[in-house]
Enzyme design. Structure first.
Site, PDB file in Angstrom:
ATOM      1  N   ALA A   1     -16.077  -6.434  -3.793  1.00 33.79           N
ATOM      2  CA  ALA A   1     -16.130  -7.157  -2.701  1.00 33.79           C
ATOM      3  C   ALA A   1     -15.033  -6.651  -1.667  1.00 33.79           C
ATOM      4  O   ALA A   1     -13.902  -6.611  -2.233  1.00 33.79           O
ATOM      5  CB  ALA A   1     -15.728  -8.609  -2.919  1.00 33.79           C
ATOM      6  N   CYS A   2     -15.360  -6.434  -0.520  1.00 35.66           N
ATOM      7  CA  CYS A   2     -14.348  -5.805   0.238  1.00 35.66           C
ATOM      8  C   CYS A   2     -14.387  -6.604   1.641  1.00 35.66           C
ATOM      9  O   CYS A   2     -15.279  -7.849   1.618  1.00 35.66           O
ATOM     10  CB  CYS A   2     -14.883  -4.186   1.018  1.00 35.66           C
ATOM     11  SG  CYS A   2     -16.541  -4.353   2.038  1.00 35.66           S
ATOM     12  N   THR A   3     -13.668  -6.604   2.448  1.00 33.28           N
ATOM     13  CA  THR A   3     -13.274  -7.383   3.398  1.00 33.28           C
ATOM     14  C   THR A   3     -14.644  -7.967   4.535  1.00 33.28           C
ATOM     15  O   THR A   3     -14.695  -8.926   4.905  1.00 33.28           O
ATOM     16  CB  THR A   3     -11.886  -7.123   4.339  1.00 33.28           C
ATOM     17  OG1 THR A   3     -12.333  -5.452   4.952  1.00 33.28           O
ATOM     18  CG2 THR A   3     -10.812  -6.903   3.737  1.00 33.28           C
TER      19      THR A   3
ATOM     20  N   THR B   1     -18.235  -2.401  -0.565  1.00 31.35           N
ATOM     21  CA  THR B   1     -18.734  -3.119  -1.755  1.00 31.35           C
ATOM     22  C   THR B   1     -19.729  -2.505  -2.522  1.00 31.35           C
ATOM     23  O   THR B   1     -19.609  -2.396  -3.706  1.00 31.35           O
ATOM     24  CB  THR B   1     -19.261  -4.465  -1.182  1.00 31.35           C
ATOM     25  OG1 THR B   1     -18.246  -5.150  -0.553  1.00 31.35           O
ATOM     26  CG2 THR B   1     -19.786  -5.201  -2.382  1.00 31.35           C
TER      27      THR B   1
END
Length: 103
Positions: free
Chosen positions: A8-10, A16
């Site tokens: 999970a990325c921002t 992701t």
């Protein structure tokens, strides 16, 4: 080794999915089973099953944000890294996980 994890990325978009792809390729090339759930703008995809989590040797969280459902991994060995590490050095990350499990 059986690996489950979450990427999970921002933004929940590019990193992701790139992290997931690179981790899967590296783990499979080294002869391991891996299943990675993604969390992002479109919610959770490829959600991990209870059996997969139960049978996993290690949990990898490659995330730049707080993930949902972390309590599912209680009692498991957990490695947390930023997505950038999973993208840049997936093979080295898998090898470090091997060392952790083999201790």
């Amino acid at each position: 080794m059986k690996i489950v994890g979450v990427a999970a990325c921002t933004a929940g978009i590019a990193h992701t999915y790139i992290a997931k792809e690179k981790l899967v390729k590296a783990a499979e090339a080294l002869g391991h089973y891996i299943s990675i759930e993604t969390q992002g703008l479109s919610g959770s995809q490829d959600k991990l099953s209870e059996d997969a989590i139960k049978n996993a040797d290690v949990v990898l969280i490659a995330a730049d944000i707080k993930i949902n459902g972390k309590e599912r991994f209680k009692g498991k060995k957990i490695i947390e890294v930023p997505t950038s590490l999973a993208v840049k050095s997936p093979k080295n990350l898998i090898e470090k996980m091997e060392n952790l499990i083999n201790k």
